[in-house]
Design a protein around this motif. Structure first.
Motif, PDB file in Angstrom:
ATOM      1  N   GLY A 140       0.836  -1.192   0.000  1.00 35.64           N
ATOM      2  CA  GLY A 140       0.000   0.000   0.000  1.00 35.64           C
ATOM      3  C   GLY A 140       0.868   1.238   0.000  1.00 35.64           C
ATOM      4  N   VAL A 141       0.368   2.313  -0.604  1.00 33.22           N
ATOM      5  CA  VAL A 141       1.118   3.565  -0.653  1.00 33.22           C
ATOM      6  C   VAL A 141       0.140   4.718  -0.485  1.00 33.22           C
ATOM      7  CG1 VAL A 141       0.994   3.743  -3.181  1.00 33.22           C
ATOM      8  CG2 VAL A 141       2.835   4.896  -1.943  1.00 33.22           C
ATOM      9  N   ASP A 142       0.582   5.779   0.168  1.00 35.15           N
ATOM     10  CA  ASP A 142      -0.208   6.997   0.261  1.00 35.15           C
ATOM     11  C   ASP A 142       0.726   8.189   0.205  1.00 35.15           C
ATOM     12  OD1 ASP A 142      -2.716   8.394   0.599  1.00 35.15           O
ATOM     13  OD2 ASP A 142      -2.002   8.959   2.587  1.00 35.15           O
ATOM     14  N   VAL A 143       0.289   9.258  -0.468  1.00 34.69           N
ATOM     15  CA  VAL A 143       1.067  10.489  -0.541  1.00 34.69           C
ATOM     16  C   VAL A 143       0.130  11.642  -0.226  1.00 34.69           C
ATOM     17  CG1 VAL A 143       0.730  10.643  -3.057  1.00 34.69           C
ATOM     18  CG2 VAL A 143       2.579  11.936  -1.962  1.00 34.69           C
ATOM     19  N   TRP A 187      -0.880   1.399   5.162  1.00 34.17           N
ATOM     20  CA  TRP A 187      -1.026   0.048   5.720  1.00 34.17           C
ATOM     21  C   TRP A 187      -2.434  -0.479   5.500  1.00 34.17           C
ATOM     22  CZ3 TRP A 187      -3.826  -2.621   9.381  1.00 34.17           C
ATOM     23  CH2 TRP A 187      -3.337  -3.903   9.684  1.00 34.17           C
ATOM     24  N   ILE A 188      -3.439   0.368   5.696  1.00 28.16           N
ATOM     25  CA  ILE A 188      -4.826  -0.043   5.485  1.00 28.16           C
ATOM     26  C   ILE A 188      -5.033  -0.480   4.036  1.00 28.16           C
ATOM     27  CG2 ILE A 188      -7.190   0.839   5.364  1.00 28.16           C
ATOM     28  CD1 ILE A 188      -6.461   2.569   7.854  1.00 28.16           C
ATOM     29  N   LYS A 189      -4.464   0.249   3.093  1.00 29.94           N
ATOM     30  CA  LYS A 189      -4.591  -0.106   1.682  1.00 29.94           C
ATOM     31  C   LYS A 189      -3.867  -1.420   1.384  1.00 29.94           C
ATOM     32  CE  LYS A 189      -4.214   3.336  -1.311  1.00 29.94           C
ATOM     33  NZ  LYS A 189      -3.619   4.548  -1.934  1.00 29.94           N
ATOM     34  N   GLN A 191      -3.635  -3.868   3.345  1.00 30.47           N
ATOM     35  CA  GLN A 191      -4.468  -4.927   3.896  1.00 30.47           C
ATOM     36  C   GLN A 191      -5.790  -5.085   3.156  1.00 30.47           C
ATOM     37  OE1 GLN A 191      -3.730  -7.031   6.820  1.00 30.47           O
ATOM     38  NE2 GLN A 191      -1.779  -6.359   5.967  1.00 30.47           N
ATOM     39  N   GLY A 192      -6.112  -4.144   2.267  1.00 22.67           N
ATOM     40  CA  GLY A 192      -7.388  -4.208   1.583  1.00 22.67           C
ATOM     41  C   GLY A 192      -8.554  -3.838   2.466  1.00 22.67           C
ATOM     42  N   ARG A 193      -8.285  -3.121   3.559  1.00 28.35           N
ATOM     43  CA  ARG A 193      -9.342  -2.680   4.467  1.00 28.35           C
ATOM     44  C   ARG A 193      -9.912  -1.340   4.005  1.00 28.35           C
ATOM     45  NH1 ARG A 193      -9.077  -5.061   9.804  1.00 28.35           N
ATOM     46  NH2 ARG A 193      -7.340  -6.519  10.007  1.00 28.35           N
ATOM     47  N   THR A 194     -10.930  -0.862   4.719  1.00 27.73           N
ATOM     48  CA  THR A 194     -11.489   0.449   4.451  1.00 27.73           C
ATOM     49  C   THR A 194     -11.080   1.415   5.548  1.00 27.73           C
ATOM     50  OG1 THR A 194     -13.545  -0.097   5.625  1.00 27.73           O
ATOM     51  CG2 THR A 194     -13.487  -0.510   3.246  1.00 27.73           C
ATOM     52  N   LEU A 195     -10.850   2.679   5.163  1.00 29.39           N
ATOM     53  CA  LEU A 195     -10.434   3.692   6.133  1.00 29.39           C
ATOM     54  C   LEU A 195     -11.453   3.860   7.255  1.00 29.39           C
ATOM     55  CD1 LEU A 195      -8.999   6.566   3.900  1.00 29.39           C
ATOM     56  CD2 LEU A 195      -7.710   5.141   5.497  1.00 29.39           C
ATOM     57  N   ALA A 196     -12.715   3.954   6.877  1.00 25.84           N
ATOM     58  CA  ALA A 196     -13.752   4.253   7.869  1.00 25.84           C
ATOM     59  C   ALA A 196     -13.803   3.219   8.979  1.00 25.84           C
ATOM     60  CB  ALA A 196     -15.111   4.354   7.174  1.00 25.84           C
ATOM     61  N   ASN A 197     -13.527   1.960   8.665  1.00 24.25           N
ATOM     62  CA  ASN A 197     -13.615   0.895   9.657  1.00 24.25           C
ATOM     63  C   ASN A 197     -12.302   0.644  10.390  1.00 24.25           C
ATOM     64  OD1 ASN A 197     -16.269   0.435   9.013  1.00 24.25           O
ATOM     65  ND2 ASN A 197     -15.810  -1.178   7.540  1.00 24.25           N
ATOM     66  N   SER A 198     -11.242   1.353  10.027  1.00 21.67           N
ATOM     67  CA  SER A 198      -9.920   0.989  10.550  1.00 21.67           C
ATOM     68  C   SER A 198      -9.212   2.088  11.331  1.00 21.67           C
ATOM     69  CB  SER A 198      -9.010   0.560   9.382  1.00 21.67           C
ATOM     70  OG  SER A 198      -9.581  -0.487   8.642  1.00 21.67           O
ATOM     71  N   LEU A 199      -9.407   3.362  10.980  1.00 20.80           N
ATOM     72  CA  LEU A 199      -8.587   4.435  11.549  1.00 20.80           C
ATOM     73  C   LEU A 199      -8.676   4.511  13.068  1.00 20.80           C
ATOM     74  CD1 LEU A 199      -9.137   7.292   8.942  1.00 20.80           C
ATOM     75  CD2 LEU A 199      -6.965   6.211   9.522  1.00 20.80           C
ATOM     76  N   ARG A 200      -9.852   4.308  13.626  1.00 26.75           N
ATOM     77  CA  ARG A 200     -10.018   4.406  15.075  1.00 26.75           C
ATOM     78  C   ARG A 200      -9.276   3.310  15.822  1.00 26.75           C
ATOM     79  NH1 ARG A 200     -11.313   8.665  18.289  1.00 26.75           N
ATOM     80  NH2 ARG A 200     -12.919   9.931  17.342  1.00 26.75           N
ATOM     81  N   ALA A 238       4.025   7.365   2.473  1.00 27.42           N
ATOM     82  CA  ALA A 238       4.368   6.155   3.218  1.00 27.42           C
ATOM     83  C   ALA A 238       4.110   4.965   2.317  1.00 27.42           C
ATOM     84  CB  ALA A 238       3.553   6.040   4.495  1.00 27.42           C
ATOM     85  N   ILE A 239       4.929   3.952   2.484  1.00 24.70           N
ATOM     86  CA  ILE A 239       4.761   2.700   1.755  1.00 24.70           C
ATOM     87  C   ILE A 239       4.755   1.581   2.784  1.00 24.70           C
ATOM     88  CG2 ILE A 239       7.251   2.550   1.292  1.00 24.70           C
ATOM     89  CD1 ILE A 239       6.520   1.151  -1.344  1.00 24.70           C
ATOM     90  N   ALA A 240       3.834   0.628   2.629  1.00 27.27           N
ATOM     91  CA  ALA A 240       3.610  -0.372   3.674  1.00 27.27           C
ATOM     92  C   ALA A 240       3.416  -1.751   3.070  1.00 27.27           C
ATOM     93  CB  ALA A 240       2.384  -0.002   4.498  1.00 27.27           C
ATOM     94  N   SER A 241       3.853  -2.752   3.812  1.00 25.74           N
ATOM     95  CA  SER A 241       3.640  -4.146   3.442  1.00 25.74           C
ATOM     96  C   SER A 241       3.560  -4.968   4.718  1.00 25.74           C
ATOM     97  CB  SER A 241       4.783  -4.653   2.551  1.00 25.74           C
ATOM     98  OG  SER A 241       6.017  -4.530   3.226  1.00 25.74           O
TER      99      SER A 241
END
Length: 259
Positions: A140-143, A187-189, A191-200, A238-241
């Motif tokens: 997963g990657v985010d900028v 990291w969430i990406k 894992q294939g998860r959704t932001l809304a269900n994971s950030l908290r 960030a880049i995550a695996s």
């Protein structure tokens, strides 16, 4: 909205307030090869420019992706199609198919996937910068770039209470919030998860060298890199695996030279 997974409701450990804070690693973008070798435990991170206009030939390449883009506004639709053009071009460096021949499918959370190959990929954009990560394991990657909004206010809405408290005791709440957000989203990406269900349920703290440590949702053994995308520090990524991997970071100029 997707219902929260029961396994997501995991208590997040407390966050020490004395951590040094985020220090991104500056990236020097070397021109990428035309035939990249991708070992099993390697991630290739490519930097692309979204300002390139799509010609009629380019439009034909991304024609299969146009249906999904129709729901977007004009600017977002152009960004989406340019991103897919770059993704198709880069994947063709690793696979025998031509860029126009790839048929993507969506995971249950909307993540694009390429069936019948072991390649995993993810992309993110901010402004004119597009980052595409390619690996043989989930990645997963985010900028992001600094925003005028208060990251502490955003943290109160999305971050665990312990992390909010640690942010308030840090020297720079906005720096913490920006870095924490990109690390969590990457990291969430992955894992294939959704932001809304994971950030908290995810908290981020920092090692003595300023690198991220995630806690919650089984992220403790994940590999996260915090990066400074440009010399002026205007964009962080960030880049995550899930596992510790090596990284190579390249400019996608090889694609432009071929067009």
């Amino acid at each position: 909205m997707q219902r929260p997974n029961p396994s997501d409701a995991v208590p997040v450990p407390s966050i020490p307030s004395c951590d040094r804070g985020p220090i991104p690693t500056p990236v020097t973008w070397q021109p990428g090869p035309s035939q990249p070798e991708l070992p099993e435990r390697m991630v290739h991170l490519w930097r692309c420019c979204l300002t390139r206009s799509l010609s009629a030939a380019d439009q034909a390449i991304v024609a299969a992706d146009c249906d999904r883009a129709q729901a977007y506004g004009t600017q977002r639709r152009q960004q989406f199609l340019r991103g897919r053009w770059w993704l198709r071009q880069l994947l063709s460096l690793y696979l025998p198919e031509k860029p126009a021949d790839f048929c993507f499918q969506l995971s249950p959370t909307g993540k694009p996937e390429l069936p019948h190959t072991d390649l995993c990929f993810n992309l993110s954009h901010s402004g004119s910068t597009l980052l595409i990560a390619i690996a043989r394991q989930p990645v997963g990657v985010d900028v992001e770039q600094p925003r005028s909004r208060s990251w502490l206010a955003l943290a109160r809405r999305y971050f665990p209470t312990a992390e909010q408290e640690a942010m308030q005791q840090s020297a720079d709440c906005d720096r913490w919030g920006l870095a924490s957000w990109v690390c969590k989203e990457a990291w969430i990406k992955a894992q294939g998860r959704t932001l809304a269900n994971s950030l908290r349920h995810l908290a981020c703290s920092w090692t003595a060298t300023g690198q991220p440590c995630l806690q919650g949702l089984g992220s403790e053994n994940s590999s996260i890199r915090l990066l400074q995308v440009d010399p002026q520090g205007q964009q962080w990524a960030a880049i995550a695996s899930p596992d510790e991997l090596d990284y190579q970071m390249w400019s996608a100029s090889i694609i432009l030279r071929n067009h």
